[in-house]
Design a protein around this motif. Sequence first.
Motif, short mmCIF file in Angstrom:
data_model
loop_
_atom_site.label_atom_id
_atom_site.label_comp_id
_atom_site.label_asym_id
_atom_site.label_seq_id
_atom_site.Cartn_x
_atom_site.Cartn_y
_atom_site.Cartn_z
N VAL A 41 16.44 8.81 -24.98
CA VAL A 41 15.50 9.29 -23.51
C VAL A 41 14.61 10.00 -24.01
O VAL A 41 14.85 10.89 -24.77
CB VAL A 41 16.71 9.54 -22.66
CG1 VAL A 41 17.54 8.38 -22.15
CG2 VAL A 41 17.55 10.59 -23.18
N SER A 42 13.54 10.19 -23.15
CA SER A 42 12.66 11.20 -23.44
C SER A 42 12.08 11.53 -21.95
O SER A 42 11.83 10.44 -21.09
CB SER A 42 11.46 10.81 -24.49
OG SER A 42 10.80 9.76 -23.70
N ALA A 43 11.32 12.45 -21.87
CA ALA A 43 10.57 13.01 -20.66
C ALA A 43 9.31 13.58 -20.93
O ALA A 43 9.30 14.60 -21.94
CB ALA A 43 11.56 13.84 -19.94
N GLU A 44 8.24 13.13 -20.53
CA GLU A 44 7.07 13.96 -20.59
C GLU A 44 6.74 14.64 -19.38
O GLU A 44 6.79 14.11 -18.50
CB GLU A 44 5.80 12.40 -20.48
CG GLU A 44 5.97 11.66 -21.66
CD GLU A 44 4.80 12.02 -22.80
OE1 GLU A 44 3.80 12.25 -22.28
OE2 GLU A 44 5.18 12.21 -23.69
N VAL A 45 6.61 15.89 -19.92
CA VAL A 45 6.36 16.82 -18.74
C VAL A 45 4.90 17.50 -18.78
O VAL A 45 4.40 17.46 -20.03
CB VAL A 45 7.34 17.76 -19.05
CG1 VAL A 45 7.52 18.94 -17.87
CG2 VAL A 45 8.51 17.61 -19.44
N LEU A 47 18.44 15.55 -19.22
CA LEU A 47 17.07 15.66 -19.12
C LEU A 47 16.18 15.84 -18.01
O LEU A 47 15.37 16.83 -17.63
CB LEU A 47 16.46 14.61 -19.86
CG LEU A 47 15.83 14.76 -21.45
CD1 LEU A 47 17.02 15.35 -22.31
CD2 LEU A 47 15.05 13.59 -21.88
N GLN A 48 16.54 15.18 -17.01
CA GLN A 48 16.18 15.28 -15.57
C GLN A 48 16.20 16.64 -14.75
O GLN A 48 15.27 17.31 -14.19
CB GLN A 48 16.56 14.10 -14.67
CG GLN A 48 15.84 14.03 -13.42
CD GLN A 48 16.26 12.77 -12.63
OE1 GLN A 48 16.24 11.85 -12.96
NE2 GLN A 48 16.59 13.09 -11.23
N ALA A 49 17.47 17.00 -15.26
CA ALA A 49 17.92 18.19 -14.56
C ALA A 49 17.12 19.64 -15.13
O ALA A 49 16.43 20.25 -14.56
CB ALA A 49 19.39 18.71 -14.67
N ILE A 50 16.87 19.23 -16.41
CA ILE A 50 16.15 20.39 -17.18
C ILE A 50 14.63 20.27 -16.93
O ILE A 50 14.02 21.39 -16.91
CB ILE A 50 16.53 20.19 -18.91
CG1 ILE A 50 17.88 20.75 -18.93
CG2 ILE A 50 15.31 21.02 -19.48
CD1 ILE A 50 18.17 20.18 -20.47
N THR A 51 14.06 19.12 -16.90
CA THR A 51 12.73 18.92 -17.18
C THR A 51 11.83 18.83 -15.74
O THR A 51 10.77 18.94 -15.51
CB THR A 51 12.16 17.93 -17.81
OG1 THR A 51 12.78 16.71 -17.49
CG2 THR A 51 12.54 18.31 -19.32
N ASN A 52 12.84 18.54 -14.48
CA ASN A 52 12.05 18.28 -13.29
C ASN A 52 11.33 16.78 -13.17
O ASN A 52 10.60 16.64 -12.14
CB ASN A 52 11.35 19.38 -12.91
CG ASN A 52 11.78 20.49 -12.53
OD1 ASN A 52 13.14 20.86 -12.89
ND2 ASN A 52 11.09 21.40 -12.15
N VAL A 53 11.55 16.02 -14.09
CA VAL A 53 10.79 14.82 -14.09
C VAL A 53 11.62 13.67 -14.53
O VAL A 53 12.81 13.76 -14.89
CB VAL A 53 9.51 14.56 -15.06
CG1 VAL A 53 8.47 15.65 -14.93
CG2 VAL A 53 9.96 14.83 -16.46
#
Lengths: 351, 170
Positions: free
Chosen positions: A249-253, A219-225
């Motif tokens: 896991v979640s990423a707020e972009v 997720l971090q690699a994909i979203t940059n956050v």
Amino acid sequence: MALRDLSLQSARSLRKSSFPRSFRFRYNVSRNASTTTHDQDLEPSSSLSIPAPSSDLVKDFDPAERARKRRAELGRELPPSRYRFRSPKYYRGPLHPHQPPPPSDPTSRQFIPGPFSLPRLEQTYHSTIAPDLMTLAYTHFPPGYRAPPKAPRLRSWDETSPYHKNRPLRAPRGHTVLPLLRPPITWQNVPRLERVTVHAMVREALEDKSHLHVARMVLQAITNVRVTTHRAKGSVVGWGLREGRQVSVSAEVNGGDMWDFVGKCVDMVLPRIKDWQGVKGSSGDSSGNIAWGLGPADVALFPEVEVNYNMYPPKMIPGLHVILHTTATNDREARLLLSATGIPFYGKQVN
Amino acid sequence: MSRHIPSATSSPLKRPISVSRSCKLVHHTQVRHATLLKRPKRPYTFTQLVTLSDGSTFIHRTTSPISVCKSAKDIRNSALWHPSSQKLLNVEEDEAGRLRAFRERFGRGWDAEAVAENEDVREGEEKVADRDESLLDLISGFGQEAEAQGQAKGVRKAAQKSGKGKMGEK
């Protein structure tokens, strides 16, 4: 080619003929006369007329020497930590004398510099998509138009029963909650992409924590956050889920990363998915947020994952939910915005 | 005054507990009177030049350290985004009928029939049934051949079973 030339010629001749002769004449006159007649309007003072500084002043000018002298007068130089402002590490309440600066201040601990790039999709949005959406949503009201009065959104109870007294108002027909209002779209509230939530629930993480670590990495690699981990709110026996265990896991972009992520999805990832029809037309929460899912095989198609695919243990790459939050208040407009950014929809569109 | 002084028996018991608790708090939880202002953590990003399949390029920020990313399959050569493009449509060019001839000779049974009929195979159920029959022929023929050559019967049985399984699936 010949056709184009012809059209060019005709356009030129048209332009010539369309200008009346008097206008052309005046135009020429004003152009030629600018050197003579408008000189009075110009300011007479010019920076070029100011004389250069005198030679002794130039000789004396040595800022490095001056700084050295000042330091010698002070005795010794202070260390940078002594006179630079340092934001407090803790916020100790509004009455504390040492208050942290706001996060927008470069001295703040929470300061994030940037933006340093203008993503391609954002440029497209501002140059073409937003004006198009505004034009599509435009409704003309002649001057003096007054909107007809609408019924109140919450219905009142007919006082047939004595128990209706002091009851809260009735919910609207067909809904248990009030749907969002759709204000008329102007240049100020054209639907735009607000944020993207990328979410992965990893069921295997219940047995093996390493699945969660891999999901974080992906997720971090994909979203940059940076990614946040979530715990299970309750137990579900059928899924083997227990309360308090880390399962997703979640990423707020936001901002530039969001535009980069959506652009990357549209340009490179979604077209590579085999037999992908598009996003389902019934997707959406009827208030302008649209989601779709990507399987583990599709997540491996992201260029960041593809570059070092060997780094991720096989069969540990998770599937994702991508949720696009827009400022549109209904799904129809959100879908219009997303299809303008290049996301295809298929099937019956439910609004 | 005397009330405020704690009794000698209770204080030695209470004190050590509270101290250990505060030590734990420092490590794990936030104390109310001092909110930690965390520095935001952001992964390092590189600027990457993306070259799409039609040669157009753009720059974006990624965590991938590769400076140029060339893509072979993307929005520019995907049939879903260009439904009217003849170039991207996966239509077989078989003007001389050579591909068809090859398929008739070497192709699988069900393919050859579909091409020979030159019809949409999905339309009728009868055609499907025909196909299944031909499949069955193929399988049974395979078993007979093996038997004729004087091989073990177990092999033939296995082949038949697999054929039945396929039928069941369809």
